[in-house]
Design an enzyme around this catalytic site. Structure first.
Site, PDB file in Angstrom:
ATOM      1  N   LYS A 139       0.854  -1.188   0.000  1.00 56.88           N
ATOM      2  CA  LYS A 139       0.000   0.000   0.000  1.00 56.88           C
ATOM      3  C   LYS A 139       0.880   1.224   0.000  1.00 56.88           C
ATOM      4  CE  LYS A 139      -4.548   0.510   0.146  1.00 56.88           C
ATOM      5  NZ  LYS A 139      -5.514  -0.541  -0.227  1.00 56.88           N
TER       6      LYS A 139
HETATM    7  N1  GLU Z   1      -7.128  -0.136  -3.374  1.00 55.87           N
HETATM    8  C1  GLU Z   1      -7.861  -1.318  -3.735  1.00 55.87           C
HETATM    9  C2  GLU Z   1      -7.954  -2.257  -2.558  1.00 55.87           C
HETATM   10  O1  GLU Z   1      -7.826  -1.853  -1.427  1.00 55.87           O
HETATM   11  C3  GLU Z   1      -7.344  -1.973  -5.006  1.00 55.87           C
HETATM   12  C4  GLU Z   1      -5.958  -2.468  -4.960  1.00 55.87           C
HETATM   13  C5  GLU Z   1      -5.453  -2.954  -6.330  1.00 55.87           C
HETATM   14  O2  GLU Z   1      -6.225  -3.065  -7.251  1.00 55.87           O
HETATM   15  O3  GLU Z   1      -4.268  -3.207  -6.393  1.00 55.87           O
HETATM   16  O4  GLU Z   1      -8.240  -3.412  -2.702  1.00 55.87           O
END
Ligand code: GLU
Length: 420
Positions: A109
């Site tokens: 993240k």
């Molecule tokens: N931000 C989204 C999540 O928390 C998508 C993450 C992604 O597609 O890599 O799942």
């Protein structure tokens, strides 16, 4: 929107969830530490020249929680609430999510601490490009692949992809997902998280003996996840009686006209003052409506031990990451309320991110129908596996999902062995 009495500590929540899974699996304290601790963390300064010529220094992070099953994957968040601990928690949840739905990634993240609503488009572009160039050494299509999250969107991903590509000397489509379709994005990515939430919500309601047509639902958050979830629930015949956003909440017991509400939001920027509805006194009151289904689709830590006993929904399907604390889970479970965990319910986004990455790496594009069918198959399969595992072991869905995912990651880790 006010979060009633909550002291948010997403990392503590994530670690508690992991420790419950590790207990069930009988792993050692050493294995817990390995699973609880990110492999890599990078904190960067993001100096910004503002439109008025002044210079401001922002702080950004990228955390790669686990790399055992492949490159790491996860969104990039722009929010004034971003902290390193929050990003660590969100990265850990990505690891379990990817393992649970069997996409070949570890979790990551990123976050930059600022409120994107207060910055111009030019400023957002400069922040994104500088942040990307700062984290460039650790991202890449086979290293770590960012995607949108709160406060970022397909334009952010286009700037990231361009910055990475210009610095590589050639176009690298696979470095981020959630890009515009014109730029190597996948059809069906923008709606994927919401569609996935609704596939699982309908299955969970049926599992609880609730017929979705005519059932009532409340959706907290009207952004990338909540807005689509409200639309797809309404299309499935569910009566969406309440929605909220950061400015307030609206309620209509006979059901909101979701397309009209979407038009109102497009025109005014908020659900507040939507015609055929009444305002709830506090935005947070939406969580306490007496409904069949509640979809918390805003931020983490909104349901905790101070307010869980007021949640009226029979089924809670987590569109957001980490909306329910472990103590709240226990209260809801004791009351016979079913909580479908984030790592299962909102996995549609990363599933279609995976499809986008596969398509980009092959330069071969699928139809929207193909994407949506494959998404539905994966969501339904994941729901059934978690439901059956929970029933077999007589444990809550979150513990079932987390322990299944943790076992998958640990098996990969052990098969690779410890280096050196
Ligand atoms: N931000 C989204 C999540 O928390 C998508 C993450 C992604 O597609 O890599 O799942």
């Amino acid at each position: 929107m006010t979060v009633l009495g909550a002291t948010k500590d997403p990392l503590a929540d994530a670690r508690t969830q992991l420790s419950r899974a590790v207990d069930v699996l009988g792993y050692s304290p050493g294995m817990f530490d390995m699973l609880a601790t990110p492999r890599r963390e990078l904190t960067v300064s993001v100096p910004l020249r503002r439109d008025d010529g002044s210079v401001e220094l922002l702080v950004g992070h990228r955390v790669q929680h686990n790399l055992s099953r492949g490159p790491s994957k996860g969104g990039l968040r722009y929010s004034p609430d971003v902290t390193l601990d929050e990003v660590r928690a969100l990265a850990m949840w990505m690891t379990w999510k990817c393992a649970l739905v069997d996409v070949p990634y570890g979790g990551a993240k990123g976050g930059v601490r600022f409120d994107p609503r207060l910055y111009s488009r030019g400023e957002l572009q400069r922040i994104t490009r500088r942040y990307t160039s700062e984290i460039m050494p650790i991202i890449g299509p086979s290293q770590d692949i960012p995607a949108p999250d709160i406060g970022t969107d397909e334009q952010t991903m286009a700037w990231m992809m361009d910055t990475y590509s210009v610095n590589s000397g050639h176009t690298v489509l696979g470095v981020v997902t959630g890009k515009p379709v014109a730029l190597g994005g996948s059809l069906g990515r923008a709606s994927a998280t919401s569609r996935g939430v609704v596939h699982v919500a309908l299955a969970a309601m049926r599992h609880r003996g609730l017929q979705p047509v005519g059932a009532t639902a409340a959706v907290q958050g009207f952004g990338k996840v909540g807005r689509g979830a409200a639309r797809f629930l309404a299309e499935a015949g569910v009566r969406v009686v309440g929605v909220s956003d950061q400015y307030g909440a609206v309620h209509a017991p006979e059901g909101l006209d979701v397309p009209a509400l979407e038009a109102h939001v497009d025109a005014t920027g908020s659900v507040v003052d939507f015609g055929a509805s009444e305002a709830l006194p506090e935005g947070g009151d939406l969580l306490f409506l007496d409904v069949d289904l509640l979809v918390p689709a805003a931020v983490e830590g909104v349901i905790d031990e101070t307010n869980a006993h007021r949640v009226g929904a029979r089924v809670i399907v987590e569109g957001a990451n980490g909306p329910t604390s472990p103590a709240a889970d226990d209260i809801l479970g004791a009351n016979g309320q079913l909580v479908v965990p984030d790592i299962l319910a909102n996995a549609g986004g990363v599933i279609v991110s995976y499809f986008e990455w596969v398509q980009a790496n092959q330069a071969y594009w699928w139809s929207e129908k193909e994407v949506e069918q494959r998404l539905e198959e994966r969501m339904v399969r994941a729901w059934e596996r978690v439901r059956d595992h929970a029933a077999r072991h007589d444990i809550p869905l979150r513990l079932a999902a987390t322990s299944m995912a943790v076992e998958t990651v640990t098996t990969a880790h052990l098969a690779r062995g410890l280096y050196p």
